[in-house]
Design an enzyme around this catalytic site. Sequence first.
Site, short mmCIF file in Angstrom:
data_model
loop_
_atom_site.label_atom_id
_atom_site.label_comp_id
_atom_site.label_asym_id
_atom_site.label_seq_id
_atom_site.Cartn_x
_atom_site.Cartn_y
_atom_site.Cartn_z
N ASP A 13 33.29 42.99 42.84
CA ASP A 13 33.12 42.48 41.48
C ASP A 13 31.76 41.81 41.26
OD1 ASP A 13 35.78 43.23 41.01
OD2 ASP A 13 36.47 41.31 41.80
N LYS A 16 28.30 45.55 39.99
CA LYS A 16 27.60 46.75 40.46
C LYS A 16 27.52 47.82 39.39
CE LYS A 16 30.43 47.20 43.93
NZ LYS A 16 31.17 45.96 43.86
N ASN A 38 41.02 51.25 42.96
CA ASN A 38 41.09 49.78 43.10
C ASN A 38 39.82 49.17 42.51
OD1 ASN A 38 39.67 51.05 45.17
ND2 ASN A 38 40.30 49.63 46.77
N GLY A 40 36.73 48.68 39.73
CA GLY A 40 36.65 48.67 38.27
C GLY A 40 35.23 48.32 37.89
N HIS A 41 34.50 49.28 37.38
CA HIS A 41 33.11 49.03 37.00
C HIS A 41 32.98 49.01 35.49
CE1 HIS A 41 31.62 50.70 41.11
NE2 HIS A 41 32.18 49.53 41.20
N GLN A 223 33.85 47.92 45.77
CA GLN A 223 34.25 46.68 46.46
C GLN A 223 33.00 46.01 47.06
OE1 GLN A 223 36.41 49.64 47.35
NE2 GLN A 223 37.47 49.04 45.50
P1 IMP Z 1 43.40 47.15 48.05
O1 IMP Z 1 42.02 47.70 48.08
O2 IMP Z 1 44.12 47.41 46.76
O3 IMP Z 1 44.20 47.53 49.25
O4 IMP Z 1 43.27 45.55 48.11
C1 IMP Z 1 42.83 44.86 49.29
C2 IMP Z 1 41.99 43.65 48.92
O5 IMP Z 1 40.77 44.09 48.34
C3 IMP Z 1 42.62 42.72 47.89
O6 IMP Z 1 42.20 41.40 48.16
C4 IMP Z 1 42.00 43.17 46.57
O7 IMP Z 1 42.00 42.15 45.60
C5 IMP Z 1 40.60 43.50 47.05
N1 IMP Z 1 39.94 44.49 46.19
C6 IMP Z 1 40.15 45.82 46.14
N2 IMP Z 1 39.34 46.42 45.25
C7 IMP Z 1 38.57 45.44 44.74
C8 IMP Z 1 37.50 45.43 43.79
O8 IMP Z 1 37.08 46.46 43.25
N3 IMP Z 1 36.96 44.22 43.53
C9 IMP Z 1 37.37 43.08 44.13
N4 IMP Z 1 38.36 43.05 45.02
C10 IMP Z 1 38.96 44.21 45.33
#
Ligand code: IMP
Length: 427
Positions: A13, A16, A38, A40-41, A223
Amino acid sequence: MSTVVLIGAQWGDEGKGKVTDFLAEKAQMVVRYQGGNNAGHTVVVDDREFKLHLIPSGILYENKVCIIGNGTVIDPKVLLEELKSLRDRGVNTDNLRISSKAHVIMPYHQRIDAADEESKGNQKIGTTGRGIGPAYMDKSARVGVRMADLVDDEEFPKVLESALAQKNRLLTEYYGVEGFDYKELLQEYQGYAQELRGYVEDVSVLVSGTIEEGRNVLFEGAQGTMLDLDHGTYPFVTSSHPVAASACLGTGIGPTKIDKVIGVAKAYITRVGEGPFPTELFDETGKFIRKQGHEFGTTTGRPRRCGWFDAVVARYSARINGLDYLSITKLDVLSGMDTIKICTGYKYKGEVMNEFPESRKALAACEPIYEEYPGWKEDISAVRKYEDLPDTTKRYLERLGEVSGVPVGIIGIGPKRSQTIIMEKLY
Ligand code: IMP
């Protein structure tokens, strides 16, 4: 020619999306190489806001080839929705290409994700619930469904049948939740395959070819470094590799092809989900940053935890990713504060620790060491030249670069493309 890898230098977050969108202008190809929806841009173009989860933000330009690499995991339903919403808003999506080796997120992955989090109680990771971890688990366990399988009408029924038999047992017998009906799932996913078939190909050939032609290629990380499966704050991490090295693995090119690595970091720091966060603010300042910075997840809407800029994290990121520049985002969010702090090291058992600790036990016992700087009251969102920033802002930025050990190459002072100050040659 130039190839640039853009990665998140914190816990994701970092903003990017906007930097990618900005850099995409000079690239012929934009590539996503890990993670899934997972991410979100958020990108703002001509006052229109776009929220992208899987498709590279280069799609918002005409004539950029956009690649979803083999290192990603793809939820076909979400991808089709994203494609439709872009088309509905007049964006041409014909230039998208998807790796035949990318793995497919199936609905059983999401159900396992939810059931697993539930079963962990207060040990939960705080995942996005998108099935990311279980999809990567299947990839490693060699029982995953790849895009090539999905779009193959002969292969997919066989692959699904054997995968589903195992998953239904796991869901019903271990987690005690409902399983899935094979025929229904097959029909639904064959429908998605029909729509996606035309996009699927060998992207390694495409990416290599574009580099060989001497064109600019931008690799867009999702991420952040601290969420990397190996290098992040394990186990509170995602299941992919957001670090720069993964741009090669996740697309099928060699490390000699990468020219530059840029790390994106907010002028402060945030984290969603569970896990350690040394500079987290629990007070009014944290609330102020969350409010000013609209720090709520693009994907899940969850409020983000907010804290001061952590230079231990930044130095660690610089090392793990081999950063050439930092891109500091959301600097405007800090306007109006009396003082601003930077964490320059951690105190551990009475000693100063300058490197990010490897053990979770040590990290939990670390206390941040802060330097304090005067803030600025001016609205900086309309500034377009570094020289025009208030002196206190410049001082803060200079110190960020010094303590991070990486020069600041790009400065973001608002969500629009135009709200960007460029300090260094980017390609
Ligand atoms: P997962 O990727 O859904 O398995 O989540 C694993 C961890 O990564 C959790 O703490 C999520 O909140 C974090 N996470 C996954 N994708 C993002 C993202 O795009 N931004 C911030 N945190 C993320």
